[in-house]
Design an enzyme around this catalytic site. Structure first.
Site, mmCIF file in Angstrom:
data_model
loop_
_atom_site.group_PDB
_atom_site.id
_atom_site.type_symbol
_atom_site.label_atom_id
_atom_site.label_comp_id
_atom_site.label_asym_id
_atom_site.label_seq_id
_atom_site.Cartn_x
_atom_site.Cartn_y
_atom_site.Cartn_z
ATOM 1 N N ASN A 97 0.807 -1.216 0.000
ATOM 2 C CA ASN A 97 0.000 0.000 0.000
ATOM 3 C C ASN A 97 0.847 1.276 0.000
ATOM 4 O OD1 ASN A 97 -2.499 1.681 0.613
ATOM 5 N ND2 ASN A 97 -1.325 2.013 2.496
ATOM 6 N N SER A 156 -4.161 2.621 -9.027
ATOM 7 C CA SER A 156 -4.831 3.916 -9.155
ATOM 8 C C SER A 156 -5.421 4.027 -10.553
ATOM 9 C CB SER A 156 -3.806 5.043 -8.936
ATOM 10 O OG SER A 156 -4.343 6.290 -9.316
ATOM 11 N N TYR A 169 3.581 9.484 -10.980
ATOM 12 C CA TYR A 169 2.788 8.579 -10.157
ATOM 13 C C TYR A 169 2.050 7.565 -11.033
ATOM 14 C CZ TYR A 169 -0.720 7.074 -6.713
ATOM 15 O OH TYR A 169 -1.523 6.334 -5.892
ATOM 16 N N ALA A 171 2.657 6.566 -14.125
ATOM 17 C CA ALA A 171 3.550 5.619 -14.801
ATOM 18 C C ALA A 171 4.042 4.555 -13.831
ATOM 19 C CB ALA A 171 4.735 6.370 -15.414
ATOM 20 N N SER A 172 4.309 4.958 -12.585
ATOM 21 C CA SER A 172 4.780 3.979 -11.601
ATOM 22 C C SER A 172 3.682 2.978 -11.265
ATOM 23 C CB SER A 172 5.282 4.691 -10.339
ATOM 24 O OG SER A 172 4.219 5.279 -9.609
ATOM 25 N N LYS A 173 2.450 3.450 -11.165
ATOM 26 C CA LYS A 173 1.349 2.541 -10.864
ATOM 27 C C LYS A 173 1.031 1.635 -12.063
ATOM 28 C CE LYS A 173 0.376 3.533 -6.584
ATOM 29 N NZ LYS A 173 0.530 2.515 -5.510
#
Length: 250
Positions: A97, A156, A169, A171-173
């Site tokens: 998380n 997300s 954010y 792209a990382s998710k």
């Protein structure tokens, strides 16, 4: 710090074990609170020791909780979490998380565009949101395989929708989503879910919209029933949204 209730029974305790990162507030804390009430033993972590201590105090006093403050990007800390879970008999569930928006303190500034994103911050974003979860997963996989365990990676809508200012954010998710899907193919004895909880009224979400009123967003507790359904029904590996699990999507 450790809640020692029922410590004497630890060696014979057959209650399931969950490892939760980012557990000091928001969704992580609400999931910890729910699982504790459902009889799970918990290994919790978050970066701030003081916030984590307060979070543990909010959880059912009868719960068995091991709380270890630290960052998921720290090799030694991840090893401590895996060891703590092993001491309880092995992890049945891992909830990745912990997340960061930009890898640094926005200090009231808007989310950076990709053209302006400091590379150090972008690197930290991927370390916290992708590499940390994968590294912790690697350490816990031997335990999870034995238990036919489950992994929940918090995603997300920014992973699938193009929102200006959310490039790092999002792209990382998206990377975490894809890694989750591949891991599910490679690990037949482990169920891997990627879950988009939707917009929530959290500190992190407030930081993404400095100066704006986000009181119309639901509290994290409102989406916990979606995760309860996921754990109860135990579907095959895949990507889910909390709204879909709650029957709020067509």
């Amino acid at each position: 710090m450790t809640n020692t209730n029922a410590t004497a029974k630890t060696l014979r305790d057959t209650r399931p074990v969950a490892v939760i990162t980012g557990a000091s507030r928001g969704l992580g804390l609400e999931l910890a609170r729910y699982l504790a009430g459902a009889g799970w033993r918990l290994v919790l972590t978050a970066r701030g020791a003081e916030d984590l201590e307060k979070a543990v105090a909010e959880i059912d006093a009868c719960a068995a909780v091991t709380a270890l403050a630290g960052s998921v990007v720290d090799d030694d800390h991840r090893a401590e979490l895996a060891h703590a879970a092993a001491e309880l008999g092995g992890a049945d569930l891992l909830i990745n998380n912990a997340s960061t928006l930009a890898g640094y303190d926005l200090k009231g500034d808007p989310m950076p565009t990709l053209a302006q994103f400091p590379l150090v911050g972008l690197l930290e974003t991927f370390e916290v949101n992708v590499l940390g979860p994968l590294a912790l997963t690697q350490l816990l996989l031997p335990q999870l395989r034995l238990k036919h365990g489950r992994i929940i990676n918090i995603s997300s809508d920014a992973a699938v929708e193009a929102y200006a200012g959310w490039g790092g954010y999002g792209a990382s998710k998206a990377a975490l989503d894809h890694a989750s899907a591949i891991l599910a193919q490679e690990e037949p004895d482990v169920t891997v879910w990627s879950v988009d909880p939707g917009d929530m009224r959290t500190k992190m979400h407030a930081e993404a919209f400095p100066g704006e009123d986000i009181s119309d967003r639901p509290l994290p507790s409102a989406v916990v029933p979606a995760f309860r359904r996921l754990l109860d029904e135990n579907p095959a590996s895949g990507r889910f949204t909390a709204a879909g699990l709650l029957g709020q999507e067509a």
